[in-house]
Write a protein that holds these residues in place. Structure first.
Motif, PDB file in Angstrom:
ATOM      1  N   TYR A 120      -1.674  -3.709  12.894  1.00 38.06           N
ATOM      2  CA  TYR A 120      -0.375  -3.941  12.260  1.00 38.06           C
ATOM      3  C   TYR A 120       0.312  -5.172  12.837  1.00 38.06           C
ATOM      4  O   TYR A 120       1.071  -5.852  12.147  1.00 38.06           O
ATOM      5  CB  TYR A 120       0.508  -2.688  12.370  1.00 38.06           C
ATOM      6  N   THR A 124       1.202  -8.009   9.722  1.00 41.34           N
ATOM      7  CA  THR A 124       2.557  -8.495   9.395  1.00 41.34           C
ATOM      8  C   THR A 124       2.506  -9.911   8.828  1.00 41.34           C
ATOM      9  O   THR A 124       3.309 -10.255   7.966  1.00 41.34           O
ATOM     10  CB  THR A 124       3.459  -8.544  10.652  1.00 41.34           C
ATOM     11  N   SER A 241       5.717   0.461  10.173  1.00 37.68           N
ATOM     12  CA  SER A 241       6.228  -0.787   9.588  1.00 37.68           C
ATOM     13  C   SER A 241       7.544  -1.184  10.251  1.00 37.68           C
ATOM     14  O   SER A 241       7.845  -2.367  10.384  1.00 37.68           O
ATOM     15  CB  SER A 241       6.364  -0.685   8.065  1.00 37.68           C
ATOM     16  N   GLU A 245       7.477  -4.448  12.194  1.00 37.32           N
ATOM     17  CA  GLU A 245       8.133  -5.375  11.261  1.00 37.32           C
ATOM     18  C   GLU A 245       7.217  -5.778  10.101  1.00 37.32           C
ATOM     19  O   GLU A 245       7.050  -6.965   9.811  1.00 37.32           O
ATOM     20  CB  GLU A 245       8.629  -6.628  11.998  1.00 37.32           C
ATOM     21  N   ILE A 246       6.596  -4.778   9.485  1.00 41.13           N
ATOM     22  CA  ILE A 246       5.821  -5.072   8.275  1.00 41.13           C
ATOM     23  C   ILE A 246       6.789  -5.008   7.098  1.00 41.13           C
ATOM     24  O   ILE A 246       7.104  -3.938   6.580  1.00 41.13           O
ATOM     25  CB  ILE A 246       4.644  -4.094   8.093  1.00 41.13           C
TER      26      ILE A 246
END
Lengths: 480, 480
Positions: A120, A124, A241, A245-246
């Motif tokens: 992840y 991002t 997320s 910070e997705i």
């Protein structure tokens, strides 16, 4: 022939399951111990089973639009710590790399116990707009979880292989819709390939994956009456997320956190499958997964040897392009020894070919699962083998399903529950939904809620523990 | 679309190879950097290339009778140390696990840099008699070598994927005979799939694998004139069998040490391949390995949109079962933008379909490698695509071969050698065979003997270094 396979199984499945299971795994030459406790060696016939599971699952994933990737084996400690519940769940079992060559590393690197945090952090950068979604990734790899409990081949160890699916959606609805698709794929693989049934349901909050909003699992029942978790699917919501910070810009040009899922099927399934089907003669492997599906054993003596072997080779040539076939023409072993060996190793179908059979234009098919023998015309051998393998595959599943049905009970009082658990199997009970009752039941019985069936039909009665109104019917079992 | 792919390549292959190469890898979305220096992320189109290499190679291995296995990722320190040269070669680059959970381990565990020592420790138990041999094992995994030099995507890093073949024979003759078979497979994969030629030869003693008796390699030439090692094969003789006691009873009932080989092809090949074929517009991927082989781009305006899209979909349906096909019907991008994107990503063949083409019953095929356009009848589209992909595959190889031929020189004096190395490429020189001259040449030129061609035809002259009688013609180059 290596030493191990010359000895048959000396324990009985019904008497000493643990010892029997270990002997089946080792003596069938499916797996072996390694010098690292808890890490298994997959011998060729064992690895072939995994390759076949992987190939079937991967084809389903690809058809669903999921793409394979590969992310590094290492996760920097700071990344692993980014999602609080996740690190809490995994850190007690992380293997840490702290040195390389002669140098001490500045930061410890985890050997991936699962890849959320390394994936992840990178992903991002790939997600900017709703047009980049859904992003449905998967990888096939091995993971390390340094268990301190006693290891059991395939069922519990420090390194295992799996798929880890990691998918990212723009909306909760799309993320939720994936659940049935993936669990459907896992159900198909377990039922149609591994020939083992399972109980589908949601895990309780206490039992869910570290970092997930909800975990769904397929639970299997082992022959010793204990349940064991199979493939699972996690709705991660926006937990990761937000930690990573997705974020994407939606159709209305507004920033949104993405919705995520993860899912996995592991090499543990091989153990569950072998435990379910194998018997006191050795391994039984479903035809769709077996390294060798058909073994041909010529029955010869000195006089007819040349003629029989020539005919046998013809049969081999006719079958080998359609089935994974082995011609056992070794001349230092008697047919009887060969029969024992291939039974021990779990080859689903044996073909015996002797001079009398050949004269009659026949071959004898012998099923590994039932021992049933049947003479078939040589002219039809391809079709006969096909239908016999198909029949073996189906009847293994039916038998396993019957076992699960027979060992699924229900209970409305604690005494009934205790009694049912003593005979082994899954017990359906009603539960109010509180952590308190879940813990109480665990303590009182040594079993636990393995999952909550999605299908909750039937009137609700009182909770088996507190007597208040039940919210769920749950599957309860002693668990591996 | 993620950000990276919207930008084209801003460097030129002929002017700044290193920067161009990095941009091709990243902007084509084939790979990405990870938070761990030297560890690469394989994005879907990059991993698909590896899957296709792996599938083709694995099919060849299986046909040759080699069986896949899986051995643990960890190697206890005491095992890694069992073969003296082997540990000397690998220990400077080993990543060590020293802690698990909150515990310090009693013994350090190496993350496998290669699996000889863990495999052979176990395999000793499987080999008793000549009847157990040959035992030809392979595994597909990732290995870790903690390089301290600057990493380059695919070409040099701390984790890479590969096959590692490990085979055990009863006699030296059988072990030696395997060499041509395996190198033949690797030659087929590199030439017919990756479309890159190589120079086959034996490594000098100084350059051979740590623990081998002899190493054979396929060496590639990069566009910047440097050589880089490709797949290799090691004759291990009895070195490991003596260190690990891999002993069997031969036909005469006598105990013998086994003869062993190892061999590998790695993900480095992806980098060599991309460097060879790609251009200033982006990646060029050979059709046999490309994640997407054909992309269909409809050319529409508001009036004809529905009609053209319907026809385009028919073409897609006709092609998608035969080729890895993508229909790019995104409506927020112009055809020109789409062309640029798929060229950047290296899709071998583009099909353009506009209203005029459809009216004429035509489609336009555009080759990625040459940019050549050709109108073909829609009725023949499947066959036309097949032959065009075939032609692209072949011409990529021919072009790469031409590059190697053009950049293979020979030299008889040190000055000639220096001059040839300055223009880049491989230089054939004669060598007396001594370590002294090998070192002198290295120091004087900055290049090295990359390997010694097996085919040593042609009269021998004086050693280019000392003037004594030469024993070998060798391939000399600056090496990656």
């Amino acid at each position: 022939m290596s030493k191990g396979s010359q000895e048959g199984i000396t324990s009985k499945k019904s008497e000493d399951f643990d010892e029997w299971y270990t002997q089946v795994i080792l003596k069938s030459e499916i797996a072996d111990y390694s010098p690292v406790s808890g890490c298994l060696v997959y011998r060729p016939s064992g690895y072939a089973i995994w390759e076949n599971i992987q190939r079937a699952t991967d084809a389903e994933f690809k058809a669903a639009g999921i793409q394979n990737t590969y992310f590094p084996i290492f996760i920097p400690e700071r990344l692993l710590k980014k999602e609080a519940e996740h690190v809490k769940g995994f850190s007690p079992e992380v293997a840490w790399v702290t040195e390389a060559g002669d140098s001490k590393l500045d930061e410890r690197l985890a050997i991936r116990p699962t890849s959320e945090t390394i994936m992840y952090d990178v992903v991002t950068r790939w997600v900017r707009s709703w047009r980049d979604l859904p992003l449905r990734l998967n990888q096939w790899n091995s993971v390390v979880r340094w268990e301190f409990r006693h290891p059991t081949p395939f069922l519990r160890g420090r390194e295992f292989m799996w798929n880890e699916g990691h998918t990212i959606f723009a909306t909760k609805e799309e993320a939720d819709a994936e659940r049935d698709q993936i669990l459907g794929i896992y159900r198909k693989i377990t039922e149609d390939y591994l020939a083992i049934p399972g109980l589908l349901g949601r895990k309780t909050d206490q039992e869910k994956f570290a970092g997930a909003e909800a975990t769904y699992s397929i639970e299997h029942l082992l022959p010793d009456g204990k349940a064991i978790q199979g493939p699972d699917f996690h709705s991660d919501g926006q937990k990761f997320s937000k930690a990573f910070e997705i974020v994407f810009v939606d159709r209305n040009e507004e920033k949104q956190y993405a919705w995520q899922n993860t899912f996995a099927i592991t090499t543990r399934e091989i153990g569950v499958m072998l435990a379910a089907h194998s018997d006191d003669k050795g391994a039984v492997v479903p035809p769709k997964l077996a390294a060798i599906q058909v073994v041909i054993v010529p029955i010869v003596n000195d006089e007819n040897k040349k003629e029989v072997l020539a005919e046998t080779r013809k049969v081999y040539e006719a079958l080998c392009t359609r089935f994974r076939t082995r011609l056992d023409d070794r001349d230092h072993l008697t047919p009887g020894r060969k029969f024992n060996e291939w039974e021990l190793k779990g080859v689903p179908l044996r073909i015996e070919l002797g001079p009398r059979d050949l004269k009659a234009g026949h071959a004898v098919l012998v099923r590994r699962d039932t021992g049933a023998k049947r003479a078939v015309k040589l002219a039809d051998i391809g079709e006969e083998v096909l239908s016999e393998l198909d029949s073996i595959q189906k009847s293994l599943f039916e038998k396993a399903k019957e076992f699960l049905t027979k060992n699924t009970h229900s209970a409305t009082t604690l005494d009934e529950l205790k009694a049912a658990l003593k005979t082994g199997g899954v017990v359906r009970v009603q539960w109010c939904g509180t952590r308190e009752c879940e813990d109480k039941l665990k303590e009182a019985t040594g079993g636990k809620i393995i999952n909550i069936p999605l299908d909750q039909e039937g009137a609700k009665g009182p909770c088996i523990s507190c007597g208040e109104n039940a919210r769920h019917i749950v599957n309860f079992a002693r668990s591996y």
